[in-house]
Design a protein around this motif. Structure first.
Motif, PDB file in Angstrom:
ATOM      1  N   VAL A  58      48.815  40.223  39.790  1.00 38.84           N
ATOM      2  CA  VAL A  58      48.469  41.177  40.851  1.00 38.84           C
ATOM      3  C   VAL A  58      47.206  41.943  40.459  1.00 38.84           C
ATOM      4  CG1 VAL A  58      49.194  43.248  42.098  1.00 38.84           C
ATOM      5  CG2 VAL A  58      50.835  41.408  41.689  1.00 38.84           C
ATOM      6  N   ALA A  59      47.105  42.300  39.191  1.00 38.70           N
ATOM      7  CA  ALA A  59      45.912  43.006  38.709  1.00 38.70           C
ATOM      8  C   ALA A  59      44.654  42.166  38.956  1.00 38.70           C
ATOM      9  CB  ALA A  59      46.056  43.319  37.220  1.00 38.70           C
ATOM     10  N   LYS A  60      44.722  40.866  38.664  1.00 36.41           N
ATOM     11  CA  LYS A  60      43.578  39.975  38.884  1.00 36.41           C
ATOM     12  C   LYS A  60      43.194  39.919  40.358  1.00 36.41           C
ATOM     13  CE  LYS A  60      44.511  36.912  34.953  1.00 36.41           C
ATOM     14  NZ  LYS A  60      44.957  35.553  34.552  1.00 36.41           N
ATOM     15  N   THR A  61      44.210  39.814  41.222  1.00 39.28           N
ATOM     16  CA  THR A  61      43.934  39.750  42.660  1.00 39.28           C
ATOM     17  C   THR A  61      43.276  41.036  43.150  1.00 39.28           C
ATOM     18  OG1 THR A  61      45.799  38.249  43.040  1.00 39.28           O
ATOM     19  CG2 THR A  61      44.999  39.489  44.939  1.00 39.28           C
ATOM     20  N   CYS A  62      43.800  42.175  42.718  1.00 36.29           N
ATOM     21  CA  CYS A  62      43.227  43.455  43.133  1.00 36.29           C
ATOM     22  C   CYS A  62      41.806  43.619  42.606  1.00 36.29           C
ATOM     23  CB  CYS A  62      44.105  44.610  42.646  1.00 36.29           C
ATOM     24  SG  CYS A  62      45.699  44.713  43.489  1.00 36.29           S
ATOM     25  N   ASN A  63      41.573  43.198  41.368  1.00 35.42           N
ATOM     26  CA  ASN A  63      40.223  43.277  40.806  1.00 35.42           C
ATOM     27  C   ASN A  63      39.254  42.385  41.584  1.00 35.42           C
ATOM     28  OD1 ASN A  63      41.058  45.033  38.808  1.00 35.42           O
ATOM     29  ND2 ASN A  63      41.414  43.419  37.297  1.00 35.42           N
ATOM     30  N   ARG A  64      39.750  41.222  41.991  1.00 34.04           N
ATOM     31  CA  ARG A  64      38.913  40.282  42.738  1.00 34.04           C
ATOM     32  C   ARG A  64      38.454  40.892  44.064  1.00 34.04           C
ATOM     33  NH1 ARG A  64      42.294  35.997  42.898  1.00 34.04           N
ATOM     34  NH2 ARG A  64      41.525  35.306  40.872  1.00 34.04           N
ATOM     35  N   TYR A  65      39.350  41.618  44.712  1.00 36.79           N
ATOM     36  CA  TYR A  65      39.032  42.218  46.012  1.00 36.79           C
ATOM     37  C   TYR A  65      38.545  43.665  45.889  1.00 36.79           C
ATOM     38  CZ  TYR A  65      41.170  38.242  48.424  1.00 36.79           C
ATOM     39  OH  TYR A  65      41.474  36.972  48.898  1.00 36.79           O
ATOM     40  N   ARG A  66      38.446  44.176  44.667  1.00 35.26           N
ATOM     41  CA  ARG A  66      38.008  45.553  44.420  1.00 35.26           C
ATOM     42  C   ARG A  66      38.915  46.562  45.113  1.00 35.26           C
ATOM     43  NH1 ARG A  66      36.329  46.284  40.332  1.00 35.26           N
ATOM     44  NH2 ARG A  66      35.029  48.081  40.844  1.00 35.26           N
ATOM     45  N   ILE A  67      40.219  46.369  44.919  1.00 34.18           N
ATOM     46  CA  ILE A  67      41.235  47.241  45.498  1.00 34.18           C
ATOM     47  C   ILE A  67      41.987  47.931  44.352  1.00 34.18           C
ATOM     48  CG2 ILE A  67      43.417  47.279  46.791  1.00 34.18           C
ATOM     49  CD1 ILE A  67      41.046  46.802  48.584  1.00 34.18           C
ATOM     50  N   PRO A  68      42.170  49.250  44.404  1.00 34.74           N
ATOM     51  CA  PRO A  68      42.895  49.954  43.338  1.00 34.74           C
ATOM     52  C   PRO A  68      44.328  49.447  43.191  1.00 34.74           C
ATOM     53  CG  PRO A  68      41.687  51.518  44.696  1.00 34.74           C
ATOM     54  CD  PRO A  68      41.606  50.195  45.403  1.00 34.74           C
ATOM     55  N   TYR A  69      44.722  49.237  41.942  1.00 36.27           N
ATOM     56  CA  TYR A  69      46.069  48.759  41.617  1.00 36.27           C
ATOM     57  C   TYR A  69      46.779  49.826  40.788  1.00 36.27           C
ATOM     58  CZ  TYR A  69      49.656  45.740  39.406  1.00 36.27           C
ATOM     59  OH  TYR A  69      50.843  45.188  38.944  1.00 36.27           O
ATOM     60  N   MET A  70      48.031  50.140  41.176  1.00 34.31           N
ATOM     61  CA  MET A  70      48.820  51.166  40.502  1.00 34.31           C
ATOM     62  C   MET A  70      50.185  50.593  40.133  1.00 34.31           C
ATOM     63  SD  MET A  70      47.857  54.199  43.191  1.00 34.31           S
ATOM     64  CE  MET A  70      46.184  54.276  43.856  1.00 34.31           C
ATOM     65  N   PRO A  71      50.284  49.943  38.975  1.00 34.21           N
ATOM     66  CA  PRO A  71      51.542  49.315  38.572  1.00 34.21           C
ATOM     67  C   PRO A  71      52.533  50.312  37.979  1.00 34.21           C
ATOM     68  CG  PRO A  71      49.905  48.989  36.874  1.00 34.21           C
ATOM     69  CD  PRO A  71      49.207  49.702  37.995  1.00 34.21           C
ATOM     70  N   GLY A  72      53.811  50.023  38.160  1.00 31.65           N
ATOM     71  CA  GLY A  72      54.858  50.834  37.552  1.00 31.65           C
ATOM     72  C   GLY A  72      55.025  50.462  36.092  1.00 31.65           C
ATOM     73  N   CYS A  73      54.975  51.463  35.225  1.00 34.43           N
ATOM     74  CA  CYS A  73      55.100  51.216  33.785  1.00 34.43           C
ATOM     75  C   CYS A  73      56.125  52.162  33.169  1.00 34.43           C
ATOM     76  CB  CYS A  73      53.753  51.398  33.090  1.00 34.43           C
ATOM     77  SG  CYS A  73      52.490  50.221  33.636  1.00 34.43           S
ATOM     78  N   THR A  74      56.865  51.641  32.200  1.00 36.03           N
ATOM     79  CA  THR A  74      57.922  52.407  31.554  1.00 36.03           C
ATOM     80  C   THR A  74      57.527  52.909  30.174  1.00 36.03           C
ATOM     81  OG1 THR A  74      59.603  51.135  32.739  1.00 36.03           O
ATOM     82  CG2 THR A  74      60.321  52.289  30.777  1.00 36.03           C
TER      83      THR A  74
END
Length: 211
Positions: free
Chosen positions: A97-113
């Motif tokens: 998902v990070a790669k896809t968002c970077n490709r489209y220049r869209i901010p990505y906010m993943p859930g992390c523990t």
């Protein structure tokens, strides 16, 4: 991407929306805009989230920021982005998902523990880390746990935040807060009033911090 992140940083609040009704989504949006919190996350727990996002983007254009939530894989991320999603939020970290968002220049906010997971997310290009799900259990103190070793980590805290607790979360270092019921239940007028109360509390807290 920069303008989207700048707007999120300025407003510091967003509505977490779960509705399959475009009409209801617009009612919520009207209240958010009137109340000064024009940011919505449309959850992909619903089958027609794409249609809701597309309708909101077409109707409100730059007046409203619309993102996609609960995006678990790159296929869903791409569908959401093509529908007009301006940011992507997830309960998990996915490098695809990070790669896809970077490709489209869209901010990505993943859930992390954990700190390790959060750093991996930042290294993969995440714009902000969603402290999830442990923010629900540990509360505002979790922000300090993340930010003490990594003070530059941008954090989204989503779930369980009340109006009275806003100052605590912000002072601990949360960069944005996600709200469910306060910004999604009731009439458009109710939502506008709650959004205005959140906005006022945010402004008061930030003003105090600058003194």
């Amino acid at each position: 991407m920069y303008k989207i992140l700048q707007r999120i940083d300025e407003i510091k609040a967003m509505a977490i929306v779960r509705t399959d009704s475009i009409e209801r989504a617009c009612e919520i949006a009207d209240g958010l805009i009137k109340g000064g919190v024009p940011i919505m996350e449309i959850s992909f727990t619903l089958s027609n989230a794409n249609d809701v996002i597309k309708a909101l983007r077409e109707r409100y254009k730059d007046t409203l920021l619309v993102g996609a939530g609960t995006v678990l894989d790159s296929e869903t991320a791409r569908l959401a982005i093509l529908a007009g999603a301006q940011f992507i939020i997830a309960p998990n970290l996915s490098l695809d998902v990070a790669k896809t968002c970077n490709r489209y220049r869209i901010p990505y906010m993943p859930g992390c523990t954990s700190i390790t997971e959060a750093i991996t997310g930042l290294e993969a290009g995440a714009s902000m880390i969603k402290a999830f799900p442990i923010s629900n259990f540990y509360g505002p103190d979790l922000i300090s746990v993340f930010k003490t070793p990594i003070p530059y980590m941008p954090i989204l805290a989503s779930g369980g935040v009340t109006l009275d607790e806003i100052p605590v979360w912000i002072k601990k270092g949360a960069d944005c807060l996600g709200f469910g019921g306060l910004l999604t239940k009731g009439t458009s007028k109710d939502i506008a009033e709650n959004a205005k109360a959140i906005r006022n509390k945010m402004d008061e807290t930030m003003k105090e911090g600058r003194k």
